[in-house]
Design an enzyme around this catalytic site. Structure first.
Site, PDB file in Angstrom:
ATOM      1  CE  LYS A   1      88.376 -28.939  93.064  1.00  0.00           C
ATOM      2  NZ  LYS A   1      88.514 -29.900  94.144  1.00  0.00           N
TER       3      LYS A   1
ATOM      4  CD  GLN B   1      89.284 -33.368  94.230  1.00  0.00           C
ATOM      5  OE1 GLN B   1      89.533 -32.172  94.347  1.00  0.00           O
ATOM      6  NE2 GLN B   1      88.073 -33.798  93.883  1.00  0.00           N
TER       7      GLN B   1
ATOM      8  CG  ASP C   1      87.200 -28.337  99.980  1.00  0.00           C
ATOM      9  OD1 ASP C   1      86.539 -28.018  98.978  1.00  0.00           O
ATOM     10  OD2 ASP C   1      88.065 -29.233  99.975  1.00  0.00           O
TER      11      ASP C   1
HETATM   12  N1  GUN Z   1      85.758 -34.313  95.784  1.00  0.00           N
HETATM   13  C1  GUN Z   1      84.605 -34.057  95.105  1.00  0.00           C
HETATM   14  N2  GUN Z   1      84.179 -32.804  95.355  1.00  0.00           N
HETATM   15  C2  GUN Z   1      85.072 -32.246  96.208  1.00  0.00           C
HETATM   16  C3  GUN Z   1      85.183 -30.961  96.810  1.00  0.00           C
HETATM   17  O1  GUN Z   1      84.348 -30.070  96.644  1.00  0.00           O
HETATM   18  N3  GUN Z   1      86.266 -30.777  97.612  1.00  0.00           N
HETATM   19  C4  GUN Z   1      87.198 -31.758  97.841  1.00  0.00           C
HETATM   20  N4  GUN Z   1      88.210 -31.474  98.654  1.00  0.00           N
HETATM   21  N5  GUN Z   1      87.120 -32.957  97.290  1.00  0.00           N
HETATM   22  C5  GUN Z   1      86.066 -33.191  96.471  1.00  0.00           C
END
Ligand code: GUN
Length: 302
Positions: A54, A98, A121
């Site tokens: 990211k 996350q 998200d």
């Molecule tokens: N953990 C795995 N995929 C994601 C996601 O798309 N967003 C977040 N916040 N955590 C994750």
């Protein structure tokens, strides 16, 4: 028949180029860049690699990116206070925590603490509601479903009037993609069925699908005989079925398998996504798009 491959790795590049161009234009015109904070609690190896990707992607696009690592034992109260700080920071347009979080922290409480107007998200109940209403109400479509819809549209697959069958009813993929495909509008207007673990005859539903979206988390669940000839098959499953030594790096890497029996399915389907290299790369791509959207909303140009 051999299916046409829908490659997330290629579509990602197309979209990221578009985002990068838009970031440059907005920066020149408004003097602002999208700001994203990623909060990582602990050092779960899968989370560390997601977050690293990211950050790399955000940096490449010229975003302001803050990587906020917190210890595994941070209290829920301190984490909520940290989120509040970023909610009030005008240079930040996207706040992402996350997942998964350590067991002593209530995940729901944390997701609900993020300002819905910075919830890139799309997990906050306000954004889930906005998605359900559809149309101009939608602020941040959740990233994986948004990526799936982009893949379908950019591959030229007709969605209007199509029979879409979604396998799986998770809050992150199954429920939102089903909702998005039935909305009025381009890339949608489909007739949608959701099947799940309690469905009596999953195969009979899948066989009707013009577009089959599988997000069950069960390797090889969908058999080739469940696929309608010529159908578009989107495999969201990323199942770790073992380990191997990478030829490139010499390091141990996971062997990934989708929810669809790919080798057999590609001989029947019209379009199919591989695993890896299919849906996977789209999630971070759409996160970048949502962060840019957030800035555009703030500037009144969305
Ligand atoms: N953990 C795995 N995929 C994601 C996601 O798309 N967003 C977040 N916040 N955590 C994750």
């Amino acid at each position: 028949m051999t299916a046409k491959l829908i490659l997330g790795t290629e579509i990602r590049e197309e979209i990221l180029k578009e985002v990068e161009e838009e970031v440059k234009t907005i920066k020149a015109k408004h003097g602002a860049v999208p700001g994203l904070v990623t909060i990582l609690v602990g050092q779960n190896p899968a989370s560390v690699s997601y977050v690293t990707l990211k950050i790399q992607t955000a940096n490449r696009l010229g975003f302001k990116e803050i990587q906020d690592n917190q210890p595994e034992d941070i209290s829920e109260k301190d984490l909520l206070a940290l989120i509040e700080r970023y909610n009030n920071d005008d240079s930040i347009h996207g706040v992402l925590v996350q997942l998964p979080l350590p067991k002593h922290i209530d995940e729901k409480k944390v997701l609900n603490a993020i300002d819905p107007d910075k919830d890139v998200d799309g997990f906050h109940p306000v954004n889930v509601g906005r998605l359900m209403i559809g149309g101009s109400e939608v602020k941040f479509p959740p990233c994986t479903p948004a990526g799936i819809q982009e893949m379908i549209v950019r591959s030229g697959v007709e969605t209007s009037g199509a029979e879409v069958v979604v396998v799986g009813r998770s809050n992150i993929v199954g429920k939102p993609i089903a909702n998005m495909m039935l909305q009025k509008g381009p890339g949608a207007n489909s007739t949608v069925t959701i099947v799940h673990t309690r469905t009596k005859d999953m195969a009979s539903h899948c066989k009707r699908a013009d577009i089959l979206i599988v997000a069950a988390g069960v390797p090889g669940l969908v058999k080739p005989e469940w696929i309608k000839p010529g159908a578009c098959v989107i495999d969201v499953g990323v199942n770790r079925v073992g380990e191997k030594v990478s030829e490139k790096t010499g390091k141990k890497v996971a062997i990934l398998r989708g929810d669809v029996d790919f080798d057999a399915a590609k001989e029947i389907a019209g379009y199919i996504t591989p695993v890896p290299g299919g849906v996977g790369p789209m999630t971070i791509t759409m996160l970048m798009k949502n962060t840019l959207r957030s800035l555009k909303f703030k500037l009144g140009i969305a």
